[in-house]
Design a protein around this motif. Structure first.
Motif, PDB file in Angstrom:
ATOM      1  N   ARG A  82       1.009  -1.089  -0.083  1.00  0.00           N
ATOM      2  CA  ARG A  82      -0.002  -0.024   0.065  1.00  0.00           C
ATOM      3  C   ARG A  82       0.968   1.224   0.031  1.00  0.00           C
ATOM      4  O   ARG A  82       0.616   2.281  -0.629  1.00  0.00           O
ATOM      5  CB  ARG A  82      -0.881  -0.087   1.318  1.00  0.00           C
ATOM      6  N   ARG A  85       2.725   1.718  -3.478  1.00  0.00           N
ATOM      7  CA  ARG A  85       1.865   2.326  -4.344  1.00  0.00           C
ATOM      8  C   ARG A  85       1.911   3.634  -4.676  1.00  0.00           C
ATOM      9  O   ARG A  85       1.559   4.254  -5.627  1.00  0.00           O
ATOM     10  CB  ARG A  85       0.234   1.776  -4.089  1.00  0.00           C
ATOM     11  N   PHE A  92      -6.810   5.837 -15.402  1.00  0.00           N
ATOM     12  CA  PHE A  92      -7.312   4.592 -16.042  1.00  0.00           C
ATOM     13  C   PHE A  92      -8.052   5.198 -17.241  1.00  0.00           C
ATOM     14  O   PHE A  92      -8.597   5.932 -17.556  1.00  0.00           O
ATOM     15  CB  PHE A  92      -8.530   3.953 -15.119  1.00  0.00           C
ATOM     16  N   PHE A  98     -15.153   7.674  -8.538  1.00  0.00           N
ATOM     17  CA  PHE A  98     -16.108   7.167  -7.448  1.00  0.00           C
ATOM     18  C   PHE A  98     -17.538   8.146  -7.739  1.00  0.00           C
ATOM     19  O   PHE A  98     -17.655   9.399  -7.591  1.00  0.00           O
ATOM     20  CB  PHE A  98     -15.782   7.508  -6.134  1.00  0.00           C
ATOM     21  N   GLN A 100     -20.390   8.293  -6.389  1.00  0.00           N
ATOM     22  CA  GLN A 100     -21.239   9.139  -5.370  1.00  0.00           C
ATOM     23  C   GLN A 100     -20.596  10.389  -4.568  1.00  0.00           C
ATOM     24  O   GLN A 100     -21.164  10.865  -3.592  1.00  0.00           O
ATOM     25  CB  GLN A 100     -21.541   7.874  -4.092  1.00  0.00           C
ATOM     26  N   TYR A 101     -19.387  10.710  -4.964  1.00  0.00           N
ATOM     27  CA  TYR A 101     -18.768  11.666  -4.577  1.00  0.00           C
ATOM     28  C   TYR A 101     -18.431  13.126  -5.693  1.00  0.00           C
ATOM     29  O   TYR A 101     -18.527  12.611  -7.092  1.00  0.00           O
ATOM     30  CB  TYR A 101     -17.226  11.575  -4.202  1.00  0.00           C
ATOM     31  N   ALA A 110      -8.801  10.176  -0.968  1.00  0.00           N
ATOM     32  CA  ALA A 110      -7.578   9.446  -0.551  1.00  0.00           C
ATOM     33  C   ALA A 110      -6.683  10.069   0.336  1.00  0.00           C
ATOM     34  O   ALA A 110      -6.260   9.647   1.288  1.00  0.00           O
ATOM     35  CB  ALA A 110      -6.837   8.708  -1.910  1.00  0.00           C
ATOM     36  N   ARG A 168      -7.270  13.814  -9.135  1.00  0.00           N
ATOM     37  CA  ARG A 168      -7.302  12.745  -8.094  1.00  0.00           C
ATOM     38  C   ARG A 168      -5.990  12.267  -8.184  1.00  0.00           C
ATOM     39  O   ARG A 168      -5.447  11.917  -6.871  1.00  0.00           O
ATOM     40  CB  ARG A 168      -8.358  11.830  -8.635  1.00  0.00           C
ATOM     41  N   LEU A 172      -2.010  13.002  -4.671  1.00  0.00           N
ATOM     42  CA  LEU A 172      -1.163  12.259  -3.861  1.00  0.00           C
ATOM     43  C   LEU A 172       0.240  12.255  -4.053  1.00  0.00           C
ATOM     44  O   LEU A 172       1.118  11.800  -3.574  1.00  0.00           O
ATOM     45  CB  LEU A 172      -1.608  10.665  -3.890  1.00  0.00           C
TER      46      LEU A 172
ATOM     47  N   GLN B 124     -13.504   0.311  -9.799  1.00  0.00           N
ATOM     48  CA  GLN B 124     -13.812   0.983  -8.487  1.00  0.00           C
ATOM     49  C   GLN B 124     -12.626   0.761  -7.330  1.00  0.00           C
ATOM     50  O   GLN B 124     -12.130   1.627  -6.841  1.00  0.00           O
ATOM     51  CB  GLN B 124     -15.282   1.044  -8.133  1.00  0.00           C
ATOM     52  N   ALA B 127      -9.300   1.508  -8.399  1.00  0.00           N
ATOM     53  CA  ALA B 127      -8.974   3.218  -8.163  1.00  0.00           C
ATOM     54  C   ALA B 127      -8.557   3.417  -6.876  1.00  0.00           C
ATOM     55  O   ALA B 127      -7.663   4.041  -6.704  1.00  0.00           O
ATOM     56  CB  ALA B 127     -10.214   3.793  -8.751  1.00  0.00           C
ATOM     57  N   GLY B 128      -9.456   2.659  -6.055  1.00  0.00           N
ATOM     58  CA  GLY B 128      -9.036   2.860  -4.612  1.00  0.00           C
ATOM     59  C   GLY B 128      -7.716   2.210  -4.176  1.00  0.00           C
ATOM     60  O   GLY B 128      -6.850   3.027  -3.589  1.00  0.00           O
ATOM     61  N   LEU B 129      -7.401   1.136  -4.506  1.00  0.00           N
ATOM     62  CA  LEU B 129      -6.218   0.491  -4.338  1.00  0.00           C
ATOM     63  C   LEU B 129      -4.926   1.254  -4.779  1.00  0.00           C
ATOM     64  O   LEU B 129      -3.906   1.639  -4.022  1.00  0.00           O
ATOM     65  CB  LEU B 129      -5.896  -0.778  -5.031  1.00  0.00           C
ATOM     66  N   LEU B 131      -4.842   4.531  -5.184  1.00  0.00           N
ATOM     67  CA  LEU B 131      -4.799   5.671  -4.234  1.00  0.00           C
ATOM     68  C   LEU B 131      -4.316   5.453  -2.862  1.00  0.00           C
ATOM     69  O   LEU B 131      -4.638   6.384  -1.948  1.00  0.00           O
ATOM     70  CB  LEU B 131      -6.085   6.219  -4.476  1.00  0.00           C
ATOM     71  N   MET B 133      -5.512   3.379  -0.565  1.00  0.00           N
ATOM     72  CA  MET B 133      -6.556   2.864   0.370  1.00  0.00           C
ATOM     73  C   MET B 133      -6.491   1.414   0.723  1.00  0.00           C
ATOM     74  O   MET B 133      -6.071   0.687   0.093  1.00  0.00           O
ATOM     75  CB  MET B 133      -7.938   3.190  -0.155  1.00  0.00           C
ATOM     76  N   THR B 134      -6.850   1.259   2.241  1.00  0.00           N
ATOM     77  CA  THR B 134      -7.144  -0.156   2.421  1.00  0.00           C
ATOM     78  C   THR B 134      -8.142  -0.569   1.957  1.00  0.00           C
ATOM     79  O   THR B 134      -9.040  -0.059   1.476  1.00  0.00           O
ATOM     80  CB  THR B 134      -6.934  -0.134   3.974  1.00  0.00           C
ATOM     81  N   LYS B 135      -8.349  -2.221   2.095  1.00  0.00           N
ATOM     82  CA  LYS B 135      -9.508  -2.870   1.580  1.00  0.00           C
ATOM     83  C   LYS B 135     -10.821  -2.509   2.215  1.00  0.00           C
ATOM     84  O   LYS B 135     -11.775  -2.124   1.704  1.00  0.00           O
ATOM     85  CB  LYS B 135      -9.092  -4.341   1.708  1.00  0.00           C
ATOM     86  N   GLN B 137     -11.076   0.497   3.868  1.00  0.00           N
ATOM     87  CA  GLN B 137     -11.556   1.760   3.207  1.00  0.00           C
ATOM     88  C   GLN B 137     -12.502   1.867   2.185  1.00  0.00           C
ATOM     89  O   GLN B 137     -13.210   2.468   1.855  1.00  0.00           O
ATOM     90  CB  GLN B 137     -10.448   2.877   3.276  1.00  0.00           C
ATOM     91  N   LYS B 141     -15.941   3.143   2.111  1.00  0.00           N
ATOM     92  CA  LYS B 141     -16.054   4.729   1.272  1.00  0.00           C
ATOM     93  C   LYS B 141     -16.226   4.801  -0.016  1.00  0.00           C
ATOM     94  O   LYS B 141     -16.766   5.769  -0.649  1.00  0.00           O
ATOM     95  CB  LYS B 141     -14.754   5.456   1.759  1.00  0.00           C
ATOM     96  N   VAL B 142     -16.142   3.441  -0.569  1.00  0.00           N
ATOM     97  CA  VAL B 142     -16.096   3.599  -2.216  1.00  0.00           C
ATOM     98  C   VAL B 142     -17.452   2.511  -2.374  1.00  0.00           C
ATOM     99  O   VAL B 142     -18.455   2.943  -3.186  1.00  0.00           O
ATOM    100  CB  VAL B 142     -14.954   3.170  -2.856  1.00  0.00           C
ATOM    101  N   THR B 143     -17.151   1.265  -2.307  1.00  0.00           N
ATOM    102  CA  THR B 143     -18.322   0.311  -2.954  1.00  0.00           C
ATOM    103  C   THR B 143     -19.585  -0.077  -2.064  1.00  0.00           C
ATOM    104  O   THR B 143     -20.490  -0.169  -2.805  1.00  0.00           O
ATOM    105  CB  THR B 143     -17.592  -1.017  -3.005  1.00  0.00           C
ATOM    106  N   LEU B 145     -21.827   1.901  -0.607  1.00  0.00           N
ATOM    107  CA  LEU B 145     -22.970   2.850  -0.932  1.00  0.00           C
ATOM    108  C   LEU B 145     -23.511   2.294  -2.473  1.00  0.00           C
ATOM    109  O   LEU B 145     -24.587   2.338  -2.889  1.00  0.00           O
ATOM    110  CB  LEU B 145     -22.675   4.187  -0.912  1.00  0.00           C
ATOM    111  N   GLN B 146     -22.577   2.018  -3.520  1.00  0.00           N
ATOM    112  CA  GLN B 146     -22.862   1.785  -4.835  1.00  0.00           C
ATOM    113  C   GLN B 146     -23.488   0.318  -4.669  1.00  0.00           C
ATOM    114  O   GLN B 146     -24.678  -0.012  -5.544  1.00  0.00           O
ATOM    115  CB  GLN B 146     -21.577   1.457  -5.744  1.00  0.00           C
TER     116      GLN B 146
END
Ligand SMILES: Nc1ncnc2c1ncn2[C@@H]1O[C@H](COP(=O)(O)OP(=O)(O)OP(=O)(O)O)[C@@H](O)[C@H]1O
Ligand SMILES: [Mg+2]
Lengths: 261, 227
Positions: A82, A85, A92, A98, A100-101, A110, A168, A172, B124, B127-129, B131, B133-135, B137, B141-143, B145-146
């Motif tokens: 992590r 990365r 992509f 995302f 919903q944001y 992030a 986005r 970072l 989705q 993209a989180g990974l 950035l 994020m932990t699994k 999170q 935070k991402v999946t 609600l979807q």
């Protein structure tokens, strides 16, 4: 010293060898373009650099630090990956914002989650949040999206979505920003706005790796070009070497499709 | 007693008592089936093949047979095997009905969950990974609600169906609202041969489903702000 060194990278999917001995390096502030026909392994290479795929062999070094070494299994520990990365960013083909944001929240999310892990987060919560927000806003402005910050992805055009995705990734501050065909999912009239933004980043000496089928753009923006074919780097050099004086027959063939078509 | 105005308060009182039993079965089923369905969904998506096959077979059997038969088997089978029933009295019938409803609805819910979970594009998570994020999170935070957005409309349908399906518990003589309405046909509290109380139960279902439709519609609307 090179910011990125990739040595003898291999990747297999089941029984097919998708990356066969990939080696290259990249200097800080330079732009590397990767071209090549469909299925040659370009996406897989970017995914390996971003640890979305685990390479079967080879080494990846950033700033002299070994991030991956197939001979050292410890280098692929989940908790370590992590952090590793974060040396890379990835934009992509299909944006993957995302939904919903809002645009602004997409850029901030992030960074905020990372900030929460800081020891002084509780004490400086407001301050940190304001900092992240102002940085995100200035990135979106830089992307030409000053009046789109509170919109949700479904309210944005493809070109605008991709520019949010670039902001986005930049939020970072990755050492190396990777793009996987950033304009392939866009209508032709929208590719220009995205390419312009990437060109702007190149002018500011952002270190980037760009997989693209936009040959004119690759030639214009890059300091170095790789031509990939069937999992190998068949040819590499400056844009003028690769585009104007290709040595390999396969490269000539590949490029002729773009000049004639 | 002939006048409907005289019968009405008596009937309503009985129907109310029956409807409370209906409501209890409804909420107990939701309370049990919502989490159990999630477990079944995870089981059927498991990489451990025997588990995922087992779950798929169970879901196939439960969804492929009538709930009424499942209720009858659950209610009468223990009696046939052990000689005496383990479901005693109204409480026993309620527990038997709850077990049947929870399993049945958990299987339907599990398929909806599975669709919702697998419907969120892989990009989705990636993209989180990327950035950092932990699994967890990424999940929260991402999946999540979807997934909920995808799950709410089909769940609403199932919940409305459940309200009506509770009447199937009548087959094992659970004293829910249909049973209460029917009792005035055979004779109860001085009222006999009356069919209208049975018809009148429909009003209860209509009103309750109306309220649920409005509430679930609001939830769906709340999630309308993104796609
Ligand atoms: N997850 C996977 N499982 C199995 N094979 C895969 C997987 N991902 C990619 N491949 C195979 O690896 C090869 C290289 O794929 P890759 O996506 O890296 O090519 P590419 O150069 O990016 O192509 P394009 O220009 O079409 O995007 C292809 O033959 C593809 O079918
Ligand atoms: Mg690709």
């Amino acid at each position: 010293m090179a910011i990125l060194e990739v040595e003898h990278l291999h990747k297999n999917f089941e029984n097919t060898e998708v990356l066969k001995d990939i080696s290259f390096s990249l200097e800080k502030g330079q732009v590397l373009s990767i071209i090549g026909s469909s299925g040659s392994g370009k996406t897989t290479l970017l995914r390996c650099l971003n640890f979305l795929e685990k390479p079967g062999g080879g080494r990846i070094r950033v700033n002299g630090e070994t991030l991956f070494d197939a001979e050292d299994p410890g280098s692929m520990q989940e908790s370590e990956i992590r952090k590793k990365r974060l040396h890379f960013g990835l934009v992509f083909q299909s944006f993957n914002l995302f939904p919903q944001y809002t645009a602004l929240e997409n850029v901030m999310l992030a960074k905020e989650l990372l900030a929460k892990a800081q020891p002084d987060y509780k004490a400086r919560k407001k301050e940190i949040h304001a900092e992240i927000e102002s940085e995100a806003k200035s990135l979106l402005k830089q992307m030409g999206l000053a009046d789109r910050m509170t919109n949700y992805p479904h309210q944005l055009s493809g070109g605008q979505c991709q520019r949010v995705a670039i902001a986005r990734a930049l939020a970072l501050k990755p050492d190396i920003l990777c793009f996987d065909e950033p304009t392939s999912a866009l209508d032709p009239e929208l590719t220009g706005e995205v390419l312009k933004v990437i060109k702007g980043l190149a002018d500011q000496e952002t270190t980037m790796i760009i997989v693209t089928h936009e040959m004119a753009f690759a030639r214009d923006v890059s300091s170095h070009v790789l031509f990939m074919d069937d999992g190998c780097i068949l040819e590499q050099g400056t844009p003028s070497e690769v585009f104007e004086h290709p040595k390999e027959e396969r490269t000539k063939q590949f490029l002729s499709r773009f000049t004639n078509g | 007693m002939e006048l409907i105005t005289e019968q009405f308060p008596i009937v309503i009182h009985s129907l109310n008592i029956g409807f409370i039993q209906t409501l209890k079965l409804f909420f107990v089923t939701l309370l049990g089936a919502v989490p159990l369905g999630l477990l079944i969904a995870f089981g059927s998506m498991s990489k451990f093949r025997p588990l995922s096959y087992l779950m798929k077979v169970i879901v196939w059997i439960i969804r492929g047979t009538p709930l009424m038969i499942q209720l009858l088997i659950i209610y009468y089978f223990p009696g046939l095997v052990f000689g005496n029933s383990i479901w005693i009295g109204e409480t026993g019938r309620f527990v038997a009905a709850s077990v049947g409803f929870i399993f049945n609805y958990a299987c339907y819910f599990s398929e909806i969950y599975r669709g919702g979970i697998q419907g969120v594009p892989k990009g989705q998570e990636e993209a989180g990974l990327v950035l950092g994020m932990t699994k967890s999170q990424i999940f929260f935070k991402v999946t999540l609600l979807q997934m909920i957005k995808r799950i709410v409309p089909p769940m609403s349908n199932e919940i409305i169906t459940l309200v009506k399906d509770t009447s199937l518990a009548r087959i094992i003589a659970l004293q829910e609202i249909i049973w209460a309405g029917q009792s005035f046909l055979k004779g109860s509290q001085g009222i006999a041969g009356q069919i209208w109380p049975l018809f009148f139960t429909a009003v209860y279902y209509l009103i309750f489903n109306g309220v649920l439709t409005v509430l679930l519609g609001r939830l769906e609307k709340k999630l309308d702000y993104f796609r």
